[in-house]
Scaffold this motif. Structure first.
Motif, PDB file in Angstrom:
ATOM      1  N   ALA A 175       0.740  -1.052  -0.013  1.00 46.13           N
ATOM      2  CA  ALA A 175      -0.002   0.201  -0.134  1.00 46.13           C
ATOM      3  C   ALA A 175       0.874   1.239   0.052  1.00 46.13           C
ATOM      4  CB  ALA A 175      -0.939   0.146   1.192  1.00 46.13           C
ATOM      5  N   GLY A 176       2.075   1.002   0.684  1.00 46.16           N
ATOM      6  CA  GLY A 176       2.767   2.382   0.773  1.00 46.16           C
ATOM      7  C   GLY A 176       3.373   2.681  -0.797  1.00 46.16           C
ATOM      8  N   VAL A 177       3.970   1.811  -1.400  1.00 43.39           N
ATOM      9  CA  VAL A 177       4.397   2.015  -2.676  1.00 43.39           C
ATOM     10  C   VAL A 177       3.357   2.445  -3.611  1.00 43.39           C
ATOM     11  CG1 VAL A 177       5.389   0.774  -4.804  1.00 43.39           C
ATOM     12  CG2 VAL A 177       6.085  -0.016  -2.548  1.00 43.39           C
ATOM     13  N   VAL A 178       2.036   1.785  -3.730  1.00 44.01           N
ATOM     14  CA  VAL A 178       1.017   2.446  -4.373  1.00 44.01           C
ATOM     15  C   VAL A 178       0.401   3.815  -4.118  1.00 44.01           C
ATOM     16  CG1 VAL A 178      -1.327   1.948  -5.316  1.00 44.01           C
ATOM     17  CG2 VAL A 178       0.200  -0.152  -5.198  1.00 44.01           C
ATOM     18  N   ALA A 179       0.762   3.977  -2.733  1.00 45.59           N
ATOM     19  CA  ALA A 179       0.387   5.159  -2.298  1.00 45.59           C
ATOM     20  C   ALA A 179       1.319   6.235  -2.505  1.00 45.59           C
ATOM     21  CB  ALA A 179       0.045   5.541  -0.664  1.00 45.59           C
ATOM     22  N   MET A 180       2.217   5.894  -3.180  1.00 48.68           N
ATOM     23  CA  MET A 180       3.263   7.094  -3.776  1.00 48.68           C
ATOM     24  C   MET A 180       3.053   7.279  -5.377  1.00 48.68           C
ATOM     25  SD  MET A 180       6.623   5.840  -1.614  1.00 48.68           S
ATOM     26  CE  MET A 180       7.694   7.748  -2.193  1.00 48.68           C
ATOM     27  N   ALA A 181       2.788   5.958  -6.046  1.00 52.28           N
ATOM     28  CA  ALA A 181       2.575   5.951  -7.469  1.00 52.28           C
ATOM     29  C   ALA A 181       1.348   6.739  -7.980  1.00 52.28           C
ATOM     30  CB  ALA A 181       2.656   4.567  -7.993  1.00 52.28           C
ATOM     31  N   VAL A 182       0.121   6.440  -7.154  1.00 51.23           N
ATOM     32  CA  VAL A 182      -1.206   7.187  -7.435  1.00 51.23           C
ATOM     33  C   VAL A 182      -0.925   8.528  -7.372  1.00 51.23           C
ATOM     34  CG1 VAL A 182      -3.424   7.383  -6.884  1.00 51.23           C
ATOM     35  CG2 VAL A 182      -2.589   4.980  -6.937  1.00 51.23           C
ATOM     36  N   PRO A 183      -0.309   9.090  -6.349  1.00 53.89           N
ATOM     37  CA  PRO A 183      -0.307  10.829  -6.337  1.00 53.89           C
ATOM     38  C   PRO A 183       0.631  11.302  -7.366  1.00 53.89           C
ATOM     39  CG  PRO A 183      -0.275   9.765  -4.063  1.00 53.89           C
ATOM     40  CD  PRO A 183      -0.175   8.646  -4.931  1.00 53.89           C
ATOM     41  N   VAL A 184       1.586  10.592  -7.730  1.00 55.83           N
ATOM     42  CA  VAL A 184       2.558  10.864  -8.815  1.00 55.83           C
ATOM     43  C   VAL A 184       1.941  11.006 -10.113  1.00 55.83           C
ATOM     44  CG1 VAL A 184       4.446  10.603 -10.404  1.00 55.83           C
ATOM     45  CG2 VAL A 184       4.562  10.404  -7.914  1.00 55.83           C
ATOM     46  N   GLY A 185       0.883  10.035 -10.166  1.00 55.24           N
ATOM     47  CA  GLY A 185      -0.072  10.064 -11.480  1.00 55.24           C
ATOM     48  C   GLY A 185      -0.884  11.171 -11.354  1.00 55.24           C
ATOM     49  N   ILE A 186      -1.517  11.315 -10.479  1.00 53.23           N
ATOM     50  CA  ILE A 186      -2.393  12.737 -10.230  1.00 53.23           C
ATOM     51  C   ILE A 186      -1.542  14.079 -10.612  1.00 53.23           C
ATOM     52  CG2 ILE A 186      -3.893  14.190  -8.700  1.00 53.23           C
ATOM     53  CD1 ILE A 186      -4.558  11.442  -7.324  1.00 53.23           C
ATOM     54  N   SER A 200       3.016  18.678 -18.650  1.00 53.84           N
ATOM     55  CA  SER A 200       3.786  19.285 -19.824  1.00 53.84           C
ATOM     56  C   SER A 200       4.578  20.468 -19.102  1.00 53.84           C
ATOM     57  CB  SER A 200       3.257  19.836 -21.044  1.00 53.84           C
ATOM     58  OG  SER A 200       2.224  20.720 -20.766  1.00 53.84           O
ATOM     59  N   GLY A 201       5.745  20.917 -19.514  1.00 51.28           N
ATOM     60  CA  GLY A 201       6.325  22.231 -19.151  1.00 51.28           C
ATOM     61  C   GLY A 201       7.387  21.785 -18.034  1.00 51.28           C
ATOM     62  N   PRO A 202       7.924  23.138 -17.564  1.00 51.17           N
ATOM     63  CA  PRO A 202       9.139  22.624 -16.347  1.00 51.17           C
ATOM     64  C   PRO A 202       8.630  22.323 -15.176  1.00 51.17           C
ATOM     65  CG  PRO A 202       9.107  24.859 -17.183  1.00 51.17           C
ATOM     66  CD  PRO A 202       7.732  24.505 -17.971  1.00 51.17           C
ATOM     67  N   ALA A 203       7.394  22.377 -14.914  1.00 53.60           N
ATOM     68  CA  ALA A 203       6.417  21.779 -13.578  1.00 53.60           C
ATOM     69  C   ALA A 203       6.626  20.277 -13.780  1.00 53.60           C
ATOM     70  CB  ALA A 203       5.155  22.217 -13.382  1.00 53.60           C
ATOM     71  N   THR A 204       6.522  19.693 -14.626  1.00 53.59           N
ATOM     72  CA  THR A 204       6.596  17.954 -14.797  1.00 53.59           C
ATOM     73  C   THR A 204       7.873  17.547 -13.908  1.00 53.59           C
ATOM     74  OG1 THR A 204       5.999  18.326 -16.893  1.00 53.59           O
ATOM     75  CG2 THR A 204       6.654  16.064 -16.273  1.00 53.59           C
ATOM     76  N   HIS A 205       9.021  18.354 -13.762  1.00 56.48           N
ATOM     77  CA  HIS A 205      10.038  17.741 -13.126  1.00 56.48           C
ATOM     78  C   HIS A 205       9.686  17.630 -11.598  1.00 56.48           C
ATOM     79  CE1 HIS A 205      14.115  16.884 -12.255  1.00 56.48           C
ATOM     80  NE2 HIS A 205      14.351  17.917 -11.650  1.00 56.48           N
ATOM     81  N   GLY A 206       8.673  18.227 -11.252  1.00 59.87           N
ATOM     82  CA  GLY A 206       8.599  18.254  -9.849  1.00 59.87           C
ATOM     83  C   GLY A 206       7.629  17.222  -9.227  1.00 59.87           C
ATOM     84  N   TRP A 207       7.503  16.230 -10.103  1.00 60.44           N
ATOM     85  CA  TRP A 207       6.448  15.219  -9.658  1.00 60.44           C
ATOM     86  C   TRP A 207       6.712  14.403  -8.308  1.00 60.44           C
ATOM     87  CZ3 TRP A 207       9.040  10.484  -8.910  1.00 60.44           C
ATOM     88  CH2 TRP A 207      10.062  10.205  -9.538  1.00 60.44           C
TER      89      TRP A 207
END
Length: 638
Positions: free
Chosen positions: A109-120, A127-134
């Motif tokens: 759950a800890g791993v998925v709870a990091m992947a899903v927020p990154v996806g959101i 797009s753009g420079p903000a993408t680097h801040g995932w």
């Protein structure tokens, strides 16, 4: 306020403990956060200038010069992650996670709870420079989240905290790996190889028994930290790695007895050398994990974490920034990732794992606890700010900070709401919502056998209290009236006494234990038991013979039993069971096989019994009366 519901570690909450633990740390952190906001808005120039002050350390021609903020973020914060690793290792060695199967679901759950927020976050900032801040949108602040948890539910089951801790450690570990892989610059392999070699030496050193380990461990830790820093990788990962490989264990009775001998030698011949040996001997009885936690926790809780917040949480709260942040993709991405992504990921993963495994991997807690834990996992601060400082500069950095702080407030409120609603449920439903159906782990090794053990109370009572005690221990004497009051007032409790004479500090305790057994052979164990605890200052042979006469026993037989040590084997049996269960001091209580971690006053023990009975009744509710009786006997006797 959440209702008392700690079936596993009931505690008496006092004002001193409230401010000494995670609650006080959370208050200090919030205070530092507010101070940073006030300082950065009232005096913005001095705020930035203060943290950009250069501080250099050097040895010979080598010098390391960093600004004050970097020393805090990459230097002092290593101690914070050290504590996270230490506590996780303690749970793995001694706590809920010592059954490795219980680690799988919260880790997943800890791993998925990091992947899903990154996806959101990437869906909002695709797009753009903000993408680097995932990376800003994925990591939970374990210190702040556990502090919030301690405030909102100081009496919630410790099993929920273990579930939270597992989520957070996986979170921190992955986040630090992400920093190393994606947010490190000018990576240099030679210093990283030095850091890896230092870590390998630390692991090897942990397998060698040596008395003075602190100096080499400190040197290797510093070399590892410096290697990571010189290699271009954020060195805070060193603290977490060192903590995770530092094992935890309970004090062993043999080590405690040797330490007592050293103290006795100092008492006989006081000298600086013997004082040093006594202090070192006492310290060596504790695991290095326990010693490091005790040494660094106050500094981390009340200095390092608040200082980190003070250095990084300064946000200029002008109307332009706040107005723009409401619609800024960076702010929205961070906020939605934490407040929506974290809880949804934790809940969905827990459901999916249980469903796909056919129920073999059940959540260690109930669904309300899973939802509340998921909400608290949305409290991102420490690592989020670390990554934000690496990923952004200027206006985007301020927008990211607004999103982080807003998510902290919203996730805290959401977690409080979930646990508050759970507290309002009826008793049985509340238990199921918080603890689910997974059985608790037991700490007591060995069956309670009415044919061998000394048992008071109904044999079919739903709660069995086992006490390991010493007739010369003053704390056992203080606890005895409490246990008697409980037995007289509670028909739902059976009480078991087991001997653990601490002969190294109580010279008469073993003889007194054998005297109780000699009286038991004549059917008078409990009367002799009460006399011995009430007259601890008079346990010589002549006193014991007088007690036997007072109770109307056959004094000749009683004397022969003591002279021949006829019952020494019975006492040794109890001592062996104490060693197998990790008991090294008295009194130690077990409630239905679960070690009691709280105080021994009447109120604390009563709460423990009530909570233990509730767990037992909930576990047996769906069973038939015949199955209930069999299951009760199995649960109470191991």
């Amino acid at each position: 306020m959440i209702a008392h519901y700690d079936s596993e570690a009931p505690r008496t909450q006092t004002r001193a403990r409230l401010w000494a633990g995670e609650t006080g740390g959370a208050v200090a952190l919030v205070g530092a956060l507010l101070a940073a906001l006030i300082w950065s808005n009232a005096f913005p120039a001095t705020y930035e200038a203060a943290w950009r002050t250069q501080l250099s350390l050097g040895l010979g021609d080598g010098r390391l010069g960093l600004d004050l903020r970097t020393w805090i973020d990459s230097g002092l914060m290593s101690f914070f992650f050290l504590l996270v690793g230490l506590e996780a290792r303690r749970e793995l060695d001694l706590g809920e996670l010592r059954e490795r199967r219980r680690l799988l679901l919260p880790a997943g759950a800890g791993v998925v709870a990091m992947a899903v927020p990154v996806g959101i976050y990437l869906a909002v900032n695709h797009s753009g420079p903000a993408t680097h801040g995932w990376g800003v949108a994925m990591s939970t602040d374990s210190a702040l989240a556990l502090g919030v948890f301690s405030i909102m539910g100081r009496s919630l089951p410790v099993r929920i905290r273990a579930f939270l801790l597992t989520l957070f450690v996986v979170d921190d570990l992955v986040a630090l790996l992400v920093i190393a892989a994606f947010y490190s610059h000018d990576v240099r392999p030679v210093p990283l190889a030095v850091a890896a070699a230092s870590f390998a030496a630390l692991v090897a050193l942990g397998r060698v028994r040596m008395r003075r380990r602190c100096a080499p461990v400190a040197v290797l830790g510093v070399v590892m930290w410096a290697g990571l820093m010189a290699g271009g990788v954020d060195p805070v990962v060193a603290g977490l790695a060192i903590g995770l490989v530092t094992s935890a264990y309970r004090p062993v009775r043999g080590d405690l007895e040797r330490a007592t001998g050293l103290v006795r030698l100092f008492r006989e011949q006081p000298s600086a050398r013997r004082a040093h040996s006594a202090v070192a001997g006492l310290a060596s009885t504790l695991s290095e994990n326990a010693r490091l936690q005790h040494r660094f926790r106050p500094w981390t809780t009340y200095a390092i974490i608040p200082l980190f917040a003070l250095a990084n949480a300064g946000i200029p709260l002008d109307s332009g920034l706040l107005g723009g942040a409401v619609t800024a993709p960076v702010t929205l991405g961070v906020f939605l990732a934490y407040v929506a992504g974290k809880p949804l990921a934790v809940i969905a993963t827990s459901w999916a794992v249980g469903r796909l495994s056919g129920g073999r991997l059940r959540p260690p807690v109930g669904w309300a606890a899973i939802a509340g834990s998921g909400a608290l996992a949305g409290i991102g601060f420490t690592v989020s700010l670390l990554i934000a400082n690496l990923a952004f500069t200027g206006h985007p950095l301020q927008e990211a900070k607004v999103g982080i702080v807003a998510a902290v407030v919203a996730s805290s409120a959401l977690g409080w709401a979930v646990f508050r609603l759970a507290a309002l449920l009826p008793r049985a439903a509340r238990h199921h919502a918080l603890l689910g159906t997974a059985p608790p782990l037991t700490d007591l090794t060995g069956r309670v056998d009415p044919a061998l053990d000394h048992v008071r109370g109904p044999q079919n009572a739903p709660v069995t209290v086992v006490e390991y005690g010493d007739y010369e221990c003053p704390f056992c004497s203080e606890a005895d009236p409490v246990t008697r009051d409980l037995l007289l007032s509670r028909p739902d409790v059976r009480y078991v006494w087991r001997h653990l004479p601490l002969s190294d500090i109580h010279p008469h305790a073993r003889l007194a234990a054998e005297a109780a057994e000699a009286a038991g052979a004549q059917g008078a164990f409990w009367p002799m038991h009460s006399l011995l605890l009430a007259r601890q200052d008079r346990l010589e042979m002549s006193d014991l013979l007088a007690y036997a006469a007072e109770l109307g026993l056959d004094v000749g037989t009683f004397r022969r039993d003591l002279d021949r040590r006829a019952h020494a084997g019975r006492v040794e049996r109890d001592i062996a069971s104490a060693d197998r269960s990790g008991v090294s001091g008295t009194p130690t209580f077990f409630f239905n096989g679960r070690r009691h971690q709280g105080t021994h006053d009447l109120a604390a023990l009563t709460r423990a019994i009530d909570a233990t009975r509730e767990v037992a009744e909930h576990a047996l509710a769906p069973l038939s009366p015949q199955s209930r009786h069999l299951t009760t006997e199995h649960a109470l006797t191991g």
